[in-house]
Write a protein that holds these residues in place. Sequence first.
Motif, short mmCIF file in Angstrom:
data_model
loop_
_atom_site.label_atom_id
_atom_site.label_comp_id
_atom_site.label_asym_id
_atom_site.label_seq_id
_atom_site.Cartn_x
_atom_site.Cartn_y
_atom_site.Cartn_z
N MET A 83 3.80 -5.37 4.55
CA MET A 83 3.77 -4.62 3.19
C MET A 83 4.97 -5.13 2.38
O MET A 83 6.28 -5.16 3.08
N ILE A 84 5.00 -5.38 1.13
CA ILE A 84 6.10 -5.81 0.38
C ILE A 84 6.88 -4.37 -0.10
O ILE A 84 7.98 -4.53 -0.45
N ILE A 85 6.07 -3.38 -0.19
CA ILE A 85 6.93 -1.99 -0.68
C ILE A 85 6.19 -0.95 0.13
O ILE A 85 5.04 -0.83 0.31
N GLN A 86 7.12 -0.18 0.80
CA GLN A 86 6.55 1.14 1.55
C GLN A 86 7.48 2.24 1.19
O GLN A 86 8.57 2.34 1.32
N MET A 87 6.87 3.21 0.53
CA MET A 87 7.45 4.47 0.17
C MET A 87 6.98 5.50 1.04
O MET A 87 5.88 5.69 1.00
N GLU A 88 7.76 6.51 1.58
CA GLU A 88 7.21 7.44 2.49
C GLU A 88 8.24 8.79 2.18
O GLU A 88 9.30 8.90 2.04
#
Length: 499
Positions: free
Chosen positions: A1-6
């Motif tokens: 993943m280039i972006i991971q928001m959790e």
Amino acid sequence: MIIQMEGIEKSFSGNKVLKNVNFSLKKGEIHALMGENGAGKSTLMKILTGIYSMDKGTVEVKGREVNYKHPKDAEKDGLAVIHQELNILPELTVAENLFLGNEQTYGRTGILKNREMNRETEEILADLGLNVKASQRTGSLSVGKQQIIEIARALMTNADVIVMDEPTAALTDREIDTLFKTIRELKRKGVSFIYISHRMEEIFSLCDSITVLRDGEYAGTKKVNETEFDAIVKMMVGREIGGRFPEYELVPGDTRLEIKNLSRKGEFEKVSFKVRSGEIFGISGLMGAGRSEVAETLFGFRRADSGDIFIDGKKAVIQDPKAAIDYGLGFVSEDRKSKGLIVDFSVKDNLSLTHLSDISQSNWIIPRKEQELYSNLVKKLSVKTAGPSQAAKSLSGGNQQKVVIAKWLSEKTRILILDEPTRGVDVGAKKEIYNIMNELAKQGVAIIMISSELPEVIGLSTRVGVMSEGRWMTVLERDELTEEKIMHYATGGDKYVRQ
């Protein structure tokens, strides 16, 4: 993943607008972010790009945990943003806007390389299908052309991730095709896109995946090729909303408005049409065709060089908006920020401005009546607001648009001009606006609707007038309305006026 928001959470003044939201983006993916106005889409992206700080959660970019404190930090990491509201400085030239903050100079002298920047500007914009002079003042361009300049500025950063918030709201079909071609080419090169839009046709033709937010919470993620329109709508609103357009039941009456040979040098010439009470008269055409200019002339923002306007069979002289209002006209501009709202005023004050005679006595506003007006209009259009004193500028784009429309819901409004009435509005709110338009027409209001969305024009209109390069081409009856026929005249086909 280039972006991971959790687990992203965010509150404003104790009001939680994001609750445990997740979002991920792959390299070379076009990922749609959808939801009703106020669902938290823009807030989530502002957290990603350092405009807002999050209260809780984690953000990873290219495998590294980040917490940007400023948008410049995100830009250095390869994240570019095209915001829903234009960030154009109208008094600067096109080239100055494009290179703002990244000016080219001769060494350490500070002397600008204007010739080089102008040439590069015109080359970049030509690739996007926009031919304008780099030295032209940006404020003199249409909203759609300003939007393309915003897009070009983002593309110049060589970003790995580009966030696009309603990028096509002011673009014509031809400009959208050019933009999509550019996006697909950049995707092929590995650039990733987060694409925020309320236009379902765009999402399903362009995007790979869709993530939906509802009331600030994560509602789910779907692959585009594994889902359908109705399923996404239900995820967004939590319910079925029925048919896309109201069932057609309009029965037009007598001619309410007649335009004869209206002309304004350099913008449009010999425009003639009639609008009946109880009908929705659509006006279609490509950008630059003169649609908005005709609307603004009818409402007195501009003055015609020649031609006549008749209202209920009597000649009308409209030289300014006040005269238009006195004749019973209302106007919703395509540019709500500069011509539809006083953004620093409260929602209540904006709504009151066009109803002062209804809520005042002896030149004094009666607070009880003003509050009743606010409550009735907000309820009627389902405006999501924290209260009457909330500043209009702090509303979501779609709720701002609802306030602009609500201003003209009055018994005095007999002719309502709507220029792009659902621009930047979510699918549920669009249905509400369509129903309001339909009800007003049933009550005898003559509605003129300008829209760049052909399905909207065809689905709502009694008849449609088509313009091309400032000329009035034809009027199509409801049973003649197809996208192909409208585009035929909009692109100059059959170069004669057919009434």
